[in-house]
Motif scaffolding. Structure first.
Motif, mmCIF file in Angstrom:
data_model
loop_
_atom_site.group_PDB
_atom_site.id
_atom_site.type_symbol
_atom_site.label_atom_id
_atom_site.label_comp_id
_atom_site.label_asym_id
_atom_site.label_seq_id
_atom_site.Cartn_x
_atom_site.Cartn_y
_atom_site.Cartn_z
ATOM 1 N N ARG A 103 0.823 -1.201 0.000
ATOM 2 C CA ARG A 103 0.000 0.000 0.000
ATOM 3 C C ARG A 103 0.857 1.249 0.000
ATOM 4 O O ARG A 103 1.954 1.281 0.538
ATOM 5 N N ASN A 104 0.308 2.297 -0.574
ATOM 6 C CA ASN A 104 1.128 3.470 -0.778
ATOM 7 C C ASN A 104 1.525 4.162 0.517
ATOM 8 O O ASN A 104 2.620 4.690 0.620
ATOM 9 N N ASN B 163 5.374 4.590 1.215
ATOM 10 C CA ASN B 163 6.012 5.897 1.242
ATOM 11 C C ASN B 163 6.795 6.119 2.516
ATOM 12 O O ASN B 163 7.927 6.599 2.496
ATOM 13 N N ASN C 177 11.229 -1.461 -3.564
ATOM 14 C CA ASN C 177 10.835 -0.170 -4.127
ATOM 15 C C ASN C 177 10.593 -0.220 -5.631
ATOM 16 O O ASN C 177 10.724 0.775 -6.308
ATOM 17 N N SER D 37 2.031 -3.330 -6.542
ATOM 18 C CA SER D 37 1.295 -2.085 -6.754
ATOM 19 C C SER D 37 2.131 -1.259 -7.731
ATOM 20 O O SER D 37 3.237 -1.668 -8.084
ATOM 21 N N ASN E 75 4.157 1.248 -7.604
ATOM 22 C CA ASN E 75 5.528 1.614 -7.267
ATOM 23 C C ASN E 75 6.219 0.679 -6.290
ATOM 24 O O ASN E 75 7.408 0.815 -6.044
ATOM 25 N N TYR E 76 5.481 -0.229 -5.683
ATOM 26 C CA TYR E 76 6.078 -1.106 -4.690
ATOM 27 C C TYR E 76 5.651 -2.541 -4.943
ATOM 28 O O TYR E 76 4.668 -2.806 -5.638
#
Lengths: 253, 181
Positions: free
Chosen positions: A20-21, A25, A108, A135, A137-138
């Protein structure tokens, strides 16, 4: 409790994962800080890996490996359109755990970088796991240190066994299914076999530590899960074709 | 400072320590070489234990659930922390009544802290609460009867370290509240 049971199959933990973002992050920010302090050891490990790669490339060998026919046919035989079977996507480890029964690693890279589900992940020293959720970006990786993770392994004389983790010590795994006739000595290397659809052949898993009984061995992992910074996600260009073929074989035996 | 803001800050501080420092302890250290399984201390149940004494049970359980689900998001565990936290939040009023029955009315809206309650009672209160939380968590995580000794061992080693850290954090931070009030 209902969340636990409805998700008990670990592969389907689709909505609580740190891909999850928000958590991704936050882990990126933390990683920026913490990597600064481990630059020395990371540099050392990358340098060692470079040296090893140069060695396998044959830069120190008198003969040019590119002229070696066995080497070149191996590279071009795989497919007509692409000459390289495996592509390596470099990634940084954002989060890692080793204390649970099923451990996950957050990386990442995500679908924007071409990562897909079930790709293999290796480090410079050996295998790490396989991608479980992606996802943009991850991605999260199911670590080799997980109860349900099975990888087929090859010992020096060509016998194939399987490697699992018993959930106790994060530096030891269990190699089973080796026939009585094959005797492994201490510090014998164990590699991945080509049977697994996620990993290339001849990736180091570890070295034999002790004999449990005639057919199973404890293996020292070559990957240090306590000190994991940079890994590679393996994109297998022929994997799709292979898995389609294998699935269709299962349906019509 | 109003109470909700104070508790939100409290929550962020405790979770940050738990997620960014304590979750990494096991990675960087080599505790398991001594023969113990890899474990991490959990201090985030402290947030539930620090809620005011007069918090209604239902509110405590909802806060407990959100504390646990936040932890789950960062640990890739499907609801294990959440279930253990809800159990702890459910047990909390019983524990408070058990140890502080005579002065529970006086305590009212205050935070159960080390200096207000006296060291020995507070220590036993923390021990029991942490053991409940850890036992619930490891039972759900490992989930097999054949490994019951392993569950107990993990609860014990992880619990001892958690209790130590919680008492230490109380010694460091709880004193300020007395001066303020």
């Amino acid at each position: 409790m209902s969340i636990v049971f409805s998700n008990y199959s670990y592969q389907q933990t689709s909505y609580i994962n740190s891909a999850r973002n928000i958590s991704g992050n936050l882990y990126t920010q933390k990683n920026k800080l913490s990597t600064f302090f481990s630059l020395q050891s990371v540099n050392d490990s990358l340098q060692k890996e470079n040296a090893r790669l140069m060695h396998t490339l044959g830069l120190h060998l008198p003969t040019n490996p590119l002229k070696d026919t066995s080497y070149t046919t191996k590279r071009t035989i795989d497919s007509v359109t692409s000459t390289i079977q495996y592509r390596y996507i470099p990634a940084r480890v954002l989060n890692n755990s080793i204390d649970q029964k099923t451990n996950y690693i957050t990386l990442n890279v995500g679908s924007l970088q071409g990562v897909k589900k079930n790709m293999g992940v290796i480090s410079g020293n050996g295998i790490v796991g396989k991608v479980s959720h992606v996802s943009p970006n991850y991605c999260t990786v199911l670590s080799l240190l997980s109860e349900h993770f099975v990888v087929s392994a090859l010992v020096a004389d060509g016998t194939v066994g399987k490697v699992t983790w018993d959930g106790l010590d994060p530096s030891l795994v269990l190699l089973t299914g080796i026939p009585q006739s094959v005797k492994l000595k201490k510090l014998d290397s164990v590699f991945t076999s080509g049977y697994s659809a996620f990993f290339p052949e001849q990736i180091l898993i570890g070295r034999a530590a002790q004999v449990m009984n005639g057919t199973s061995y404890k293996i020292w992992l070559s990957t240090n899960f306590r000190n994991l910074h940079y890994v590679y996600v393996i994109e297998d260009n022929t994997n799709v074709e292979r898995s389609i073929l294998e699935d269709s074989t299962k349906i019509t035996p | 400072m109003s109470t909700p803001i104070k508790f939100t800050l409290n929550f962020i501080a405790i979770m940050a320590v738990q997620i960014f420092v304590l979750n990494d302890i096991v990675i960087k250290s080599s505790i398991s070489i001594l023969g113990f399984p890899a474990f991490i201390p959990f201090i985030y149940p402290l947030f539930i234990l620090l809620l005011p004494v007069s918090t209604p049970n239902w509110l405590g359980m909802i806060i407990g659930f959100f504390t646990g689900i936040t932890m789950d998001m960062f640990c890739n565990t499907p609801g294990m922390h959440a279930s253990a936290c809800v159990l702890l939040a459910y047990c909390r009023p019983f524990l408070l009544r058990l140890f502080f029955q005579q002065n529970i009315k006086e305590l009212g809206n205050t935070i159960p802290s080390l200096f207000r309650m006296g060291f020995s009672t507070y220590f036993i209160y923390i021990c029991l609460a942490i053991l409940i939380h850890h036992l619930a968590f490891y039972i759900v995580q490992i989930w097999s009867f054949s490994q019951i000794l392993f569950i107990l061992l993990k609860t014990l080693v992880s619990g001892i370290l958690s209790i130590l850290l919680i008492i230490l954090s109380q010694l460091l931070f709880a004193q300020k509240e007395i001066r303020r009030s």
